[in-house]
Design a protein around this motif. Structure first.
Motif, PDB file in Angstrom:
ATOM      1  N   LEU A   1       0.782  -1.381   0.097  1.00 23.66           N
ATOM      2  CA  LEU A   1       0.208   0.235  -0.070  1.00 23.66           C
ATOM      3  C   LEU A   1       1.073   1.148   0.089  1.00 23.66           C
ATOM      4  O   LEU A   1       1.911   1.099   0.518  1.00 23.66           O
TER       5      LEU A   1
ATOM      6  N   LEU B   1      -0.577  -0.763   8.083  1.00 27.00           N
ATOM      7  CA  LEU B   1      -1.966  -1.001   7.480  1.00 27.00           C
ATOM      8  C   LEU B   1      -2.048  -2.189   6.452  1.00 27.00           C
ATOM      9  O   LEU B   1      -2.905  -2.883   6.321  1.00 27.00           O
ATOM     10  N   GLU B   2      -0.964  -2.576   5.683  1.00 32.54           N
ATOM     11  CA  GLU B   2      -0.628  -3.745   4.964  1.00 32.54           C
ATOM     12  C   GLU B   2      -1.253  -4.979   5.712  1.00 32.54           C
ATOM     13  O   GLU B   2      -1.841  -5.742   5.299  1.00 32.54           O
TER      14      GLU B   2
ATOM     15  N   VAL C   1      -4.890  -4.676   6.880  1.00 37.92           N
ATOM     16  CA  VAL C   1      -5.764  -5.232   5.699  1.00 37.92           C
ATOM     17  C   VAL C   1      -5.509  -6.629   5.366  1.00 37.92           C
ATOM     18  O   VAL C   1      -6.758  -7.492   5.164  1.00 37.92           O
TER      19      VAL C   1
ATOM     20  N   HIS D   1      -7.048  -8.966   7.831  1.00 39.11           N
ATOM     21  CA  HIS D   1      -8.567  -8.710   8.316  1.00 39.11           C
ATOM     22  C   HIS D   1      -8.773  -8.274   9.754  1.00 39.11           C
ATOM     23  O   HIS D   1      -9.746  -8.686  10.498  1.00 39.11           O
TER      24      HIS D   1
ATOM     25  N   GLU E   1      -9.218   5.880  10.708  1.00 38.76           N
ATOM     26  CA  GLU E   1      -9.704   4.667  10.116  1.00 38.76           C
ATOM     27  C   GLU E   1      -9.126   4.553   8.707  1.00 38.76           C
ATOM     28  O   GLU E   1      -9.103   5.309   8.163  1.00 38.76           O
ATOM     29  N   TYR E   2      -9.051   3.236   8.337  1.00 37.86           N
ATOM     30  CA  TYR E   2      -8.500   2.801   6.986  1.00 37.86           C
ATOM     31  C   TYR E   2      -9.187   1.555   6.614  1.00 37.86           C
ATOM     32  O   TYR E   2      -9.201   0.501   7.323  1.00 37.86           O
ATOM     33  N   GLN E   3      -9.922   1.784   5.713  1.00 36.82           N
ATOM     34  CA  GLN E   3     -10.613   0.368   4.956  1.00 36.82           C
ATOM     35  C   GLN E   3     -11.440  -0.196   6.365  1.00 36.82           C
ATOM     36  O   GLN E   3     -11.352  -1.576   6.417  1.00 36.82           O
ATOM     37  N   ASN E   4     -12.109   0.630   6.996  1.00 33.72           N
ATOM     38  CA  ASN E   4     -13.059  -0.061   8.278  1.00 33.72           C
ATOM     39  C   ASN E   4     -12.089  -0.549   9.315  1.00 33.72           C
ATOM     40  O   ASN E   4     -12.990  -1.267  10.331  1.00 33.72           O
TER      41      ASN E   4
END
Length: 138
Positions: A86, A99-100, A103, A106, A122-125
Motif C-alpha cells: 500500500l 496498514l498492509e 488489511v 482482516h 480509520e482505514y478500510q474499516n
C-alpha cells in the motif's frame, strides 16, 4: 474474537515498561482477549529495534532470549502473507507496513502511537487507536 495489529513501538514499550498501558494490552492478548495479527515486516522491525543499544541495555536479553521471544510471537500470532503493498503514508512510507498487515490480516483495529497513522482515524474499516483508547474498548 477481535483481530488487532500492534505497532512495534507498542510491543517494545510493553516489554520495557511492564506496568504501562502497552503492557496491559500485551497482557490482555496473553489472556486471549483478542487475536494479535503480525507480519514478517513487523517482526523484522521488532528485531531491529530490540537490538538498538539503548533498548538492549534496558531489556538485557541474550541473543537466544531475543530470538526465542520473536519466534514465540511469530508462532502464536496470526501471520499475514506479506504480499500486499500500500502507498498511504507518503510522509513516512514504512508506516504502511502496519496498514498492509491490518488489511491482509482482516484486523478490526490497529493500535499505535504514531501521529501519521492516528491522523487517518480509520482505514478500510480498520479503526486506528492509541493504546489508551484501545484498552478502554477491551
Amino acid at each position: 474474537m477481535m483481530r488487532v495489529v500492534l505497532d512495534a513501538n507498542v510491543l517494545v514499550s510493553a516489554i520495557l515498561s511492564p506496568r504501562g498501558t502497552p503492557a496491559q494490552i500485551l497482557n490482555a492478548w496473553r489472556a486471549e482477549q483478542f487475536n494479535l495479527v503480525i507480519s514478517q515486516a513487523i517482526l523484522a522491525e521488532l528485531d531491529r529495534v530490540f537490538r538498538y543499544p539503548k533498548i538492549a541495555k534496558r531489556h538485557r536479553w541474550s541473543e537466544e532470549q531475543l530470538q526465542a521471544s520473536l519466534d514465540g510471537l511469530a508462532h502464536v500470532a496470526i501471520r499475514t502473507p506479506g504480499t500486499l503493498t500500500l502507498v498511504v503514508i507518503t510522509e513516512d512510507p514504512p508506516d504502511d507496513r502496519y496498514l498492509e498487515c491490518a488489511v491482509e490480516g482482516h484486523a478490526e483495529v490497529l493500535v499505535t502511537g504514531d501521529r501519521l497513522l492516528l491522523s487517518l482515524g480509520e482505514y478500510q474499516n480498520i479503526k486506528i487507536l492509541t493504546p489508551r483508547a484501545f484498552l478502554e474498548t477491551l
